[in-house]
Structures are given as structure tokens and as C-alpha cells.
Design a protein around this motif. Sequence first.
Motif, PDB file in Angstrom:
ATOM      1  N   SER A 154       0.357  -1.623  -0.180  1.00  0.00           N
ATOM      2  CA  SER A 154      -0.182   0.387  -0.142  1.00  0.00           C
ATOM      3  C   SER A 154       0.687   1.178  -0.239  1.00  0.00           C
ATOM      4  O   SER A 154       1.816   1.053   0.872  1.00  0.00           O
ATOM      5  CB  SER A 154      -1.007  -0.165   1.202  1.00  0.00           C
ATOM      6  OG  SER A 154      -1.635   1.138   1.029  1.00  0.00           O
ATOM      7  N   ASP A 169      -3.467   3.625  -1.680  1.00  0.00           N
ATOM      8  CA  ASP A 169      -3.940   3.186  -3.255  1.00  0.00           C
ATOM      9  C   ASP A 169      -3.029   1.546  -2.601  1.00  0.00           C
ATOM     10  O   ASP A 169      -1.382   1.865  -2.188  1.00  0.00           O
ATOM     11  CB  ASP A 169      -3.851   3.481  -4.166  1.00  0.00           C
ATOM     12  CG  ASP A 169      -5.078   3.873  -4.108  1.00  0.00           C
ATOM     13  OD1 ASP A 169      -6.092   3.459  -4.050  1.00  0.00           O
ATOM     14  OD2 ASP A 169      -4.806   5.090  -4.756  1.00  0.00           O
ATOM     15  N   THR A 203      -5.551  -0.097  -7.035  1.00  0.00           N
ATOM     16  CA  THR A 203      -6.971   0.673  -7.183  1.00  0.00           C
ATOM     17  C   THR A 203      -6.299   1.917  -7.346  1.00  0.00           C
ATOM     18  O   THR A 203      -6.349   2.509  -6.520  1.00  0.00           O
ATOM     19  CB  THR A 203      -6.887   0.428  -5.080  1.00  0.00           C
ATOM     20  OG1 THR A 203      -5.704   0.825  -3.937  1.00  0.00           O
ATOM     21  CG2 THR A 203      -7.092  -0.927  -5.152  1.00  0.00           C
ATOM     22  N   ASP A 252      -7.003   2.047   0.857  1.00  0.00           N
ATOM     23  CA  ASP A 252      -6.687   0.121   0.552  1.00  0.00           C
ATOM     24  C   ASP A 252      -5.659   0.088   0.670  1.00  0.00           C
ATOM     25  O   ASP A 252      -4.597   0.458   0.820  1.00  0.00           O
ATOM     26  CB  ASP A 252      -6.778   0.176  -0.323  1.00  0.00           C
ATOM     27  CG  ASP A 252      -7.953   0.774  -1.447  1.00  0.00           C
ATOM     28  OD1 ASP A 252      -8.720  -0.138  -1.727  1.00  0.00           O
ATOM     29  OD2 ASP A 252      -8.157   2.104  -1.789  1.00  0.00           O
ATOM     30  N   GLN A 254      -3.321  -6.167   3.068  1.00  0.00           N
ATOM     31  CA  GLN A 254      -3.580  -7.490   1.490  1.00  0.00           C
ATOM     32  C   GLN A 254      -2.953  -7.817   1.927  1.00  0.00           C
ATOM     33  O   GLN A 254      -2.307  -8.648   2.791  1.00  0.00           O
ATOM     34  CB  GLN A 254      -2.879  -6.708   0.953  1.00  0.00           C
ATOM     35  CG  GLN A 254      -1.643  -6.852   0.403  1.00  0.00           C
ATOM     36  CD  GLN A 254      -0.417  -5.714   1.546  1.00  0.00           C
ATOM     37  OE1 GLN A 254      -1.439  -4.328   2.103  1.00  0.00           O
ATOM     38  NE2 GLN A 254       0.607  -5.424   1.125  1.00  0.00           N
ATOM     39  N   TRP A 293      -8.127  -8.043   0.973  1.00  0.00           N
ATOM     40  CA  TRP A 293      -7.364  -6.317   1.441  1.00  0.00           C
ATOM     41  C   TRP A 293      -8.881  -5.647   1.934  1.00  0.00           C
ATOM     42  O   TRP A 293     -10.027  -5.979   1.871  1.00  0.00           O
ATOM     43  CB  TRP A 293      -7.197  -5.560   0.197  1.00  0.00           C
ATOM     44  CG  TRP A 293      -8.107  -4.840  -0.527  1.00  0.00           C
ATOM     45  CD1 TRP A 293      -7.928  -3.358  -0.465  1.00  0.00           C
ATOM     46  CD2 TRP A 293      -8.195  -5.513  -1.755  1.00  0.00           C
ATOM     47  NE1 TRP A 293      -8.775  -3.177  -1.633  1.00  0.00           N
ATOM     48  CE2 TRP A 293      -8.862  -4.022  -2.735  1.00  0.00           C
ATOM     49  CE3 TRP A 293      -8.129  -6.187  -2.599  1.00  0.00           C
ATOM     50  CZ2 TRP A 293      -9.520  -4.266  -3.821  1.00  0.00           C
ATOM     51  CZ3 TRP A 293      -8.780  -6.667  -4.413  1.00  0.00           C
ATOM     52  CH2 TRP A 293      -9.498  -5.642  -4.418  1.00  0.00           C
ATOM     53  N   ARG A 325     -10.769  -2.043   2.438  1.00  0.00           N
ATOM     54  CA  ARG A 325     -11.597  -1.217   1.926  1.00  0.00           C
ATOM     55  C   ARG A 325     -11.611   0.020   2.584  1.00  0.00           C
ATOM     56  O   ARG A 325     -13.000   0.075   3.663  1.00  0.00           O
ATOM     57  CB  ARG A 325     -11.243  -1.023   0.428  1.00  0.00           C
ATOM     58  CG  ARG A 325     -12.385  -0.147  -0.528  1.00  0.00           C
ATOM     59  CD  ARG A 325     -12.583  -0.783  -1.341  1.00  0.00           C
ATOM     60  NE  ARG A 325     -13.728  -1.208  -1.556  1.00  0.00           N
ATOM     61  CZ  ARG A 325     -15.078  -0.598  -1.807  1.00  0.00           C
ATOM     62  NH1 ARG A 325     -14.904   0.459  -2.089  1.00  0.00           N
ATOM     63  NH2 ARG A 325     -16.287  -1.365  -1.499  1.00  0.00           N
ATOM     64  N   TYR A 372     -14.985   0.317   7.129  1.00  0.00           N
ATOM     65  CA  TYR A 372     -14.109  -1.211   6.164  1.00  0.00           C
ATOM     66  C   TYR A 372     -14.391  -2.060   5.839  1.00  0.00           C
ATOM     67  O   TYR A 372     -15.030  -2.478   6.350  1.00  0.00           O
ATOM     68  CB  TYR A 372     -12.861  -0.864   7.671  1.00  0.00           C
ATOM     69  CG  TYR A 372     -11.463   0.322   7.408  1.00  0.00           C
ATOM     70  CD1 TYR A 372     -10.796   0.552   5.970  1.00  0.00           C
ATOM     71  CD2 TYR A 372     -11.624   1.247   8.064  1.00  0.00           C
ATOM     72  CE1 TYR A 372      -9.932   1.796   6.422  1.00  0.00           C
ATOM     73  CE2 TYR A 372     -10.571   2.116   8.769  1.00  0.00           C
ATOM     74  CZ  TYR A 372     -10.012   2.458   7.090  1.00  0.00           C
ATOM     75  OH  TYR A 372      -9.194   3.582   8.151  1.00  0.00           O
TER      76      TYR A 372
END
Length: 322
Positions: A227, A235, A253, A259, A262, A276, A278, A285
Motif C-alpha cells: 500500500s 492505494d 486500486t 486500501d 492486503q 484487502w 478498503r 472498512y
Amino acid sequence: MMKNALVSVIVASLFAASSAVFSAEQVAVLVSFDAQEIGPSVSCGGSVSVDGGELTGLSPVMFEPGEEIEEKRWQCQTFGTLDKPGGRSRVFQISRHKGILARLRGGAATVLQLTTDLGSATVRIGDLRQEAQRLLDGRVLVTLGAPPQRLTTDLTQDDFPDVTVAGDGTVWAGWQAWDDEGDRLRVARHADGAWSEPEDLPVERGDVFRLTLASANTAGAIWGVWSQNRAENWDLWACRWESGEWGKPIRLTQGEGADFNQTLAVLPDNTVMVAWQRCVDGKQYDICLGELGAGGLTDVLDVTEHPANDWEPQLAVGRDGS
């Protein structure tokens, strides 16, 4: 910047990664004090000795200030309880287990002798090679692994390690490193009995968080996913290593909101799945899932979709690919 409050050096213990890293003469034994079985704030201090071998080192695992190791002895206790905001309740940290990491030379007949505040027990290295052993009524878990090898230096603060085994058997370790110029993502490879020098991914330095690795095919290619914060928005990004070099990073993303967190899993046909966390409309979330390929993420779906917050997804693949 998302930073781990506890700064530590990254070591490649690789307790379950690959037998290629394992040495028959030098082993590491992880002794974990199971907080769920023991209870909060219980003393687990003790000492260790070796029969039929040689103890070469002893290191703490998740010790707190005031807890220490001195030669063959240590003093610690299980984590206590934490107050939730507002003092509404107290939470016992049952998932965080303190312990010791014993490095030794020996063989299958070597015996590790533990004398602790919880009681005394012995375990043979040969038995540990078959499976992990629970001692003292299940309160102590003993696991065999390869001796830790330090991959980083004191020049950086290093966090969030991840390990994967490529399709050709190469073991990869990845982490994020920070110095005064910002974060960067680093990897090292273990092949032919030795670790390579760490190398940087071709990623712009700045706010990056948590590199995650996964095998991409049977030929040895791997994916790295992380990220990254750009223009105040986090992202997911990815980069693929293949044929001796890293490709160009691709953005996975695009939406507003963070985001991150992951996790990756590889299906039997070498399809790489990504789950992940988001942020949705700045309110909650949710967990998402998608398939990772050369063009980015495809077949993205919302695993959760409700007003509550969902955090830190995990993926696992069964033998049948489910």
C-alpha cells in the motif's frame, strides 16, 4: 505515515518456509508461552540447558521493558489486560505469545531441558523434527526451525517482514525499511545455500506500508504487493519479478479512501488472489477480493458489505483449490 511502534531488525527464521534453509547441525528452537492457556500476567521465567549438544545463544521474543535474558536464564510474564477506550472493559491479549528462541548445535538425540515457573519439561530434537510439541499441560509450545539469520543492518528501521517460496524453490523475504529519506521496500533471496544482498524494489520512496509476496508461476516469478500513500490517499500497488529483474509497478486500486492490509494466496493453477481492507465512503472498512494479473486486479468483489468495520483479512487455499 503508518509505522510500527516497535522497531525491530528483520531476521529470517523461516520456521516453515523451506527445508533448504535448514541445517542438520545448527537448529533454533522456539519456546512459546501460550497466553490463552496460561492466563494474563503470569510469570514464565526460567532457565534452559542442553544434553547431548551445545547451547549457542538465547534471544527474547516479544519481551517488554524490564524483562530480560542473562546467559541461560530469562525473566518474563504473559501480557496483561488492556483497557478499552472509555474504560468500558478490559481485553486480554491472548494472541500474543512471549517466548525464547534457543540456538543450539546437536542432532536428533539432543535434549532441551526447560525449568520454568510453570514447571519443568524436556523435549528431544528428533521429536520436534516430526511435529511441534506442547509441554506442561499445553501451556508451552515448542517448535523447531532454522537458525535466524540477520538480513538487515542498524542503518534502517525495518518492519513488517513477509516470506514466500517461489515455484523454483527460491525462498524470498521482503520488508519495508525506513531512514531519514523515507520508506522503501526491500527483498532478499535464499538460493544455493546463501542469502543474497538485500535489494530495493523500483518504488518511489515515501509512505509505503507492508510488502506482501507470493509465487507467480512454477518458473520462479513472484509478485510483491504493498500500500502506498499518494496525494493523501492509500492505494494498493504491485510489482512482478521475473527473469532476473523487477517490472514496472502497477496501481491496483483507484478509489478514494485507504486500501491496505492486503494478503495473497496462490491457487493450484498459479492464479494469485488478493484480499484487502478498503475504506468505504469514509465511514467503514470492508473486505475485498480480486485476482491479480499483468493488467492489475480483475473479478473484484466485496466479501463484506455492512455498517460494521472489517479488518485484516486472511486467505487460505485447500488442496482442491477451494
